[in-house]
Motif scaffolding. Structure first.
Motif, short mmCIF file in Angstrom:
data_model
loop_
_atom_site.label_atom_id
_atom_site.label_comp_id
_atom_site.label_asym_id
_atom_site.label_seq_id
_atom_site.Cartn_x
_atom_site.Cartn_y
_atom_site.Cartn_z
N THR A 1 34.82 48.92 40.80
CA THR A 1 35.73 49.24 41.90
C THR A 1 35.42 50.61 42.49
N LEU B 1 37.01 42.86 43.69
CA LEU B 1 38.29 42.16 43.84
C LEU B 1 38.46 41.10 42.76
N ARG C 1 40.45 43.38 40.01
CA ARG C 1 41.76 43.21 40.65
C ARG C 1 42.35 44.59 40.95
N TRP D 1 44.17 45.91 43.10
CA TRP D 1 45.56 46.08 43.54
C TRP D 1 46.50 46.29 42.36
N THR D 2 46.00 46.03 41.15
CA THR D 2 46.83 46.25 39.96
C THR D 2 46.68 47.67 39.42
#
Length: 310
Positions: A41, A205, A209, A211-212
């Protein structure tokens, strides 16, 4: 064959130092960000932000992205060598290797450039002077970082192999980057970052993940600085120097990166340089000079030296 403009060489060497500063600081930014952001990421955000930044620069300069599929194919190869592969594997390896040893192993790219050029591509002149410069620069890095850093060799082998693999990919990028001499440096940099973002963003993504995640402000600032300065601005300078200093020349900034922290400590913190570190800085600078002095300048100096001795 690389051509130097004699009047412009000092400025190109200044840019080489700036590039070393930008990429040298990336180790710090990566360490700070990795504490809270997974490697995949982090690199995905690095290349995505850099792509947006470089596209803005391209637009402001009135330049256009290439339209030929063959050019975009070459940009994909460049993106893998310079960022998708090299940065991802280095960020992964830095989780398991001390930063000092990682910087030494990752500074071997000029030697790989020399041997790939000498044995295979022969796209620019090689010789004993450049090989000596490459070896001298690496010795300087070892002295700057500290010989004790080499004590870790043989342990955490996977992380060490990752750092060396990154250096090999950097070497390939410096050589393959010569294929873009007909493109502006900003366009080449933007094209490689677009490919890197297209490849890495979906992977991050799926795997991380993001967004966590809840990274702190400091981690986000480190990631942002890594993307804009150590990537966007740095790549613009990098692709310019590939044209002006050549593959080995631009790769030689790897030797200067190790001295960046030492020099900043002297300027900002008033620290003193131990004799062995000072000797290492001198060796690194002499190695860079040996790699980058144009052949005709070197020959003129030899002729003047021979004439003076008669």
């Amino acid at each position: 064959m690389t051509r130097h403009a004699p009047a412009g060489l000092p400025f190109e060497l200044f840019l080489l130092g700036v590039l070393a500063l930008l990429w040298g600081s990336s180790y710090l930014f990566i360490k700070l960000a990795l504490a809270e952001i997974p490697p995949l990421t982090l690199i995905a955000s690095r290349v995505s932000i850099a792509a947006v930044f470089l596209l803005i620069v391209v637009s402001l300069r009135g330049e256009r992205l290439p339209r030929e599929p063959a050019t975009w194919h070459r940009l994909l190869v460049q993106a893998f060598l310079n960022s998708i592969g090299a940065w991802t594997i280095l960020a992964w390896g830095q989780q398991y290797v001390d930063s000092g040893l990682a910087s030494v192993l990752n500074s071997t790219s000029p030697i790989f450039v020399f041997f790939i050029t000498f044995l295979f591509t022969r796209h620019e002149p090689t010789g004993a002077r450049k090989l000596a410069g490459a070896c001298l620069g690496l010795a300087g890095v070892v002295m700057i970082v500290g010989v004790d850093a080499l004590d870790g060799l043989g342990r955490q082998v996977a992380g060490q192999l990752a750092a060396v693999t990154g250096a090999v990919l950097y070497a390939g990028a410096a050589i393959h980057g010569k294929k873009f001499s007909d493109l502006p440096a900003t366009v080449t940099a933007a094209g490689t970052m677009i490919w890197a973002a297209v490849c890495l963003l979906p992977l991050s993504l799926i795997v991380d993940r993001p967004w966590t995640l809840a990274p702190s402000f400091d981690a986000l600032m480190a990631a942002g600085a890594l993307a804009v300065f150590s990537t966007g601005v740095a790549l613009f300078i990098y692709f310019r120097l590939v044209k002006t200093l050549g593959s080995m020349g631009v790769a030689s900034q790897a030797y200067l990166r190790a001295g960046i922290g030492v020099i900043l400590g002297v300027i900002v913190l008033g620290e003193t340089i131990p004799p062995v570190v000072g000797l290492g800085l001198l060796a690194a600078i002499l190695g860079v000079a040996a790699i980058n002095i144009p052949a005709r300048v070197h020959e003129r100096r030899k002729k003047r030296s021979r004439a003076a001795s008669i």
